[in-house]
Design a protein around this motif. Structure first.
Motif, PDB file in Angstrom:
ATOM      1  N   GLY A  29       0.823  -1.131  -0.149  1.00 16.98           N
ATOM      2  CA  GLY A  29      -0.096   0.068   0.097  1.00 16.98           C
ATOM      3  C   GLY A  29       0.950   1.159  -0.221  1.00 16.98           C
ATOM      4  O   GLY A  29       1.895   1.292   0.594  1.00 16.98           O
ATOM      5  N   ALA A  30       0.355   2.400  -0.635  1.00 16.05           N
ATOM      6  CA  ALA A  30       1.028   3.467  -0.802  1.00 16.05           C
ATOM      7  C   ALA A  30       0.333   4.707  -0.415  1.00 16.05           C
ATOM      8  O   ALA A  30      -0.907   4.602  -0.946  1.00 16.05           O
ATOM      9  CB  ALA A  30       1.914   3.732  -1.932  1.00 16.05           C
ATOM     10  N   ALA A  31       0.478   5.717   0.311  1.00 14.40           N
ATOM     11  CA  ALA A  31       0.071   6.792   0.602  1.00 14.40           C
ATOM     12  C   ALA A  31       0.667   8.190   0.235  1.00 14.40           C
ATOM     13  O   ALA A  31       1.802   8.218   0.816  1.00 14.40           O
ATOM     14  CB  ALA A  31      -0.680   6.816   1.927  1.00 14.40           C
ATOM     15  N   ILE A  32       0.298   9.003  -0.420  1.00 17.33           N
ATOM     16  CA  ILE A  32       0.928  10.368  -0.716  1.00 17.33           C
ATOM     17  C   ILE A  32      -0.105  11.395   0.107  1.00 17.33           C
ATOM     18  O   ILE A  32      -1.154  11.450  -0.120  1.00 17.33           O
ATOM     19  CB  ILE A  32       0.788  10.391  -2.210  1.00 17.33           C
ATOM     20  CG1 ILE A  32       1.797   9.398  -3.248  1.00 17.33           C
ATOM     21  CG2 ILE A  32       1.375  11.853  -2.504  1.00 17.33           C
ATOM     22  CD1 ILE A  32       1.563   9.375  -4.281  1.00 17.33           C
ATOM     23  N   ARG A  33       1.110  12.472   0.759  1.00 16.64           N
ATOM     24  CA  ARG A  33       0.480  13.648   1.015  1.00 16.64           C
ATOM     25  C   ARG A  33       0.880  14.653  -0.152  1.00 16.64           C
ATOM     26  O   ARG A  33       1.907  15.019  -0.360  1.00 16.64           O
ATOM     27  CB  ARG A  33       1.158  14.024   2.283  1.00 16.64           C
ATOM     28  CG  ARG A  33       0.871  15.515   2.721  1.00 16.64           C
ATOM     29  CD  ARG A  33      -0.642  15.399   3.576  1.00 16.64           C
ATOM     30  NE  ARG A  33      -0.615  14.658   4.833  1.00 16.64           N
ATOM     31  CZ  ARG A  33      -1.680  14.437   5.469  1.00 16.64           C
ATOM     32  NH1 ARG A  33      -2.737  15.141   5.288  1.00 16.64           N
ATOM     33  NH2 ARG A  33      -1.705  13.933   6.635  1.00 16.64           N
ATOM     34  N   GLY A  34      -0.444  15.217  -0.763  1.00 16.11           N
ATOM     35  CA  GLY A  34      -0.054  15.949  -1.659  1.00 16.11           C
ATOM     36  C   GLY A  34      -0.011  17.472  -1.213  1.00 16.11           C
ATOM     37  O   GLY A  34      -0.214  17.869  -0.062  1.00 16.11           O
ATOM     38  N   MET A  64      -3.383  10.677  -7.406  1.00 22.72           N
ATOM     39  CA  MET A  64      -2.939  12.106  -6.930  1.00 22.72           C
ATOM     40  C   MET A  64      -3.191  12.919  -8.214  1.00 22.72           C
ATOM     41  O   MET A  64      -3.727  14.111  -8.087  1.00 22.72           O
ATOM     42  CB  MET A  64      -1.463  12.254  -6.526  1.00 22.72           C
ATOM     43  CG  MET A  64      -1.088  13.709  -6.231  1.00 22.72           C
ATOM     44  SD  MET A  64       0.603  13.971  -5.962  1.00 22.72           S
ATOM     45  CE  MET A  64       1.270  13.910  -7.743  1.00 22.72           C
ATOM     46  N   VAL A  65      -2.633  12.692  -9.148  1.00 25.46           N
ATOM     47  CA  VAL A  65      -2.820  13.376 -10.429  1.00 25.46           C
ATOM     48  C   VAL A  65      -4.030  13.541 -10.969  1.00 25.46           C
ATOM     49  O   VAL A  65      -4.738  14.623 -11.375  1.00 25.46           O
ATOM     50  CB  VAL A  65      -2.052  12.838 -11.961  1.00 25.46           C
ATOM     51  CG1 VAL A  65      -2.045  13.564 -12.983  1.00 25.46           C
ATOM     52  CG2 VAL A  65      -0.404  12.792 -11.472  1.00 25.46           C
ATOM     53  N   ALA A  66      -4.996  12.513 -10.975  1.00 26.07           N
ATOM     54  CA  ALA A  66      -6.316  12.540 -11.198  1.00 26.07           C
ATOM     55  C   ALA A  66      -7.154  13.407 -10.518  1.00 26.07           C
ATOM     56  O   ALA A  66      -8.048  14.135 -10.853  1.00 26.07           O
ATOM     57  CB  ALA A  66      -6.951  11.389 -11.217  1.00 26.07           C
ATOM     58  N   ALA A  67      -6.770  13.477  -9.275  1.00 27.48           N
ATOM     59  CA  ALA A  67      -7.589  14.461  -8.536  1.00 27.48           C
ATOM     60  C   ALA A  67      -6.966  15.911  -8.549  1.00 27.48           C
ATOM     61  O   ALA A  67      -7.451  16.849  -7.911  1.00 27.48           O
ATOM     62  CB  ALA A  67      -7.272  13.962  -6.676  1.00 27.48           C
ATOM     63  N   ARG A  71       2.244  17.875  -6.699  1.00 28.75           N
ATOM     64  CA  ARG A  71       3.327  17.740  -5.790  1.00 28.75           C
ATOM     65  C   ARG A  71       3.147  16.753  -4.706  1.00 28.75           C
ATOM     66  O   ARG A  71       2.228  16.653  -4.244  1.00 28.75           O
ATOM     67  CB  ARG A  71       3.796  19.087  -5.388  1.00 28.75           C
ATOM     68  CG  ARG A  71       4.322  20.077  -6.248  1.00 28.75           C
ATOM     69  CD  ARG A  71       5.366  19.799  -7.239  1.00 28.75           C
ATOM     70  NE  ARG A  71       6.493  19.653  -6.412  1.00 28.75           N
ATOM     71  CZ  ARG A  71       7.588  19.070  -7.260  1.00 28.75           C
ATOM     72  NH1 ARG A  71       7.316  18.647  -8.529  1.00 28.75           N
ATOM     73  NH2 ARG A  71       8.734  18.880  -6.608  1.00 28.75           N
ATOM     74  N   ILE A  72       4.519  15.772  -4.368  1.00 27.84           N
ATOM     75  CA  ILE A  72       4.279  14.869  -3.280  1.00 27.84           C
ATOM     76  C   ILE A  72       5.156  15.691  -2.186  1.00 27.84           C
ATOM     77  O   ILE A  72       6.162  15.793  -2.178  1.00 27.84           O
ATOM     78  CB  ILE A  72       5.062  13.727  -3.681  1.00 27.84           C
ATOM     79  CG1 ILE A  72       4.480  12.943  -5.045  1.00 27.84           C
ATOM     80  CG2 ILE A  72       5.238  12.999  -2.710  1.00 27.84           C
ATOM     81  CD1 ILE A  72       4.855  11.727  -5.598  1.00 27.84           C
ATOM     82  N   ALA A  73       4.367  15.918  -1.172  1.00 27.78           N
ATOM     83  CA  ALA A  73       4.989  16.355   0.195  1.00 27.78           C
ATOM     84  C   ALA A  73       5.758  15.249   0.914  1.00 27.78           C
ATOM     85  O   ALA A  73       6.716  15.572   1.423  1.00 27.78           O
ATOM     86  CB  ALA A  73       4.108  17.047   0.833  1.00 27.78           C
ATOM     87  N   ALA A  74       5.117  14.068   1.106  1.00 35.29           N
ATOM     88  CA  ALA A  74       5.579  13.113   1.537  1.00 35.29           C
ATOM     89  C   ALA A  74       4.713  11.821   0.957  1.00 35.29           C
ATOM     90  O   ALA A  74       3.870  11.948   0.548  1.00 35.29           O
ATOM     91  CB  ALA A  74       5.439  12.946   3.022  1.00 35.29           C
TER      92      ALA A  74
END
Ligand code: THU
Length: 136
Positions: A29-34, A64-67, A71-74
């Motif tokens: 699983g991966a989670a990005i803070r945008g 992320m891109v679809a939303a 930028r990826i903060a973390a």
């Protein structure tokens, strides 16, 4: 921990449960803070035609891109099991992260029991090629 770290790790751990990994049995699983502060998640999606499988990081970047974030903060990646080797992003995903992150962007790597180790993008992909390397 500060800056929503716990929330990010929990999101990566939770989405791991939805991975489609019947061939490797290795759920990630991966989670990005945008940059908007929102969290985007993704899991690995394998395929009977093996090379068509997609990593969790790629899935999260697509979300992320679809939303609308760019930028990826973390980013947090959760895979593997305690006692086994770290589930560090593969080479291709390091490059995918590079497109939307800075050299000091944190990449947190964990297993279902919690955080194992944190890296920066620069540490995992030194001397990388990115958008600014294109001379146009
Ligand atoms: N995988 C990921 O999704 N992310 C990683 O960081 C490492 C590997 C996936 C790809 C494949 O579905 C499975 O884990 C085994 O390699």
């Amino acid at each position: 921990m500060a800056d929503g770290f716990d929330e990010l790790m929990a999101a990566a751990r939770a989405v791991r449960a939805n991975a489609h990994a019947p061939y490797s049995n290795f759920k990630v699983g991966a989670a990005i803070r945008g940059e908007s502060g929102r969290i985007f998640v993704g899991a690995n999606v394998e395929n009977a035609a093996y090379p068509q499988g997609q990593c969790a990081e790629a899935s999260a970047i697509g979300a992320m891109v679809a939303a609308g974030d760019r930028r990826i903060a973390a980013i947090a990646v959760v895979g593997g099991e305690p006692g086994n080797e770290l589930c560090t992003p593969c080479g291709g995903c390091r490059q995918r992260i590079r497109e939307f992150a800075a050299p000091d962007t944190p990449i947190h790597v964990g297993d279902p029991a919690g955080l194992r180790r944190s890296f920066t993008l620069e540490a995992l992909l030194p001397h990388s090629f990115g958008p600014t390397n294109l001379a146009f």
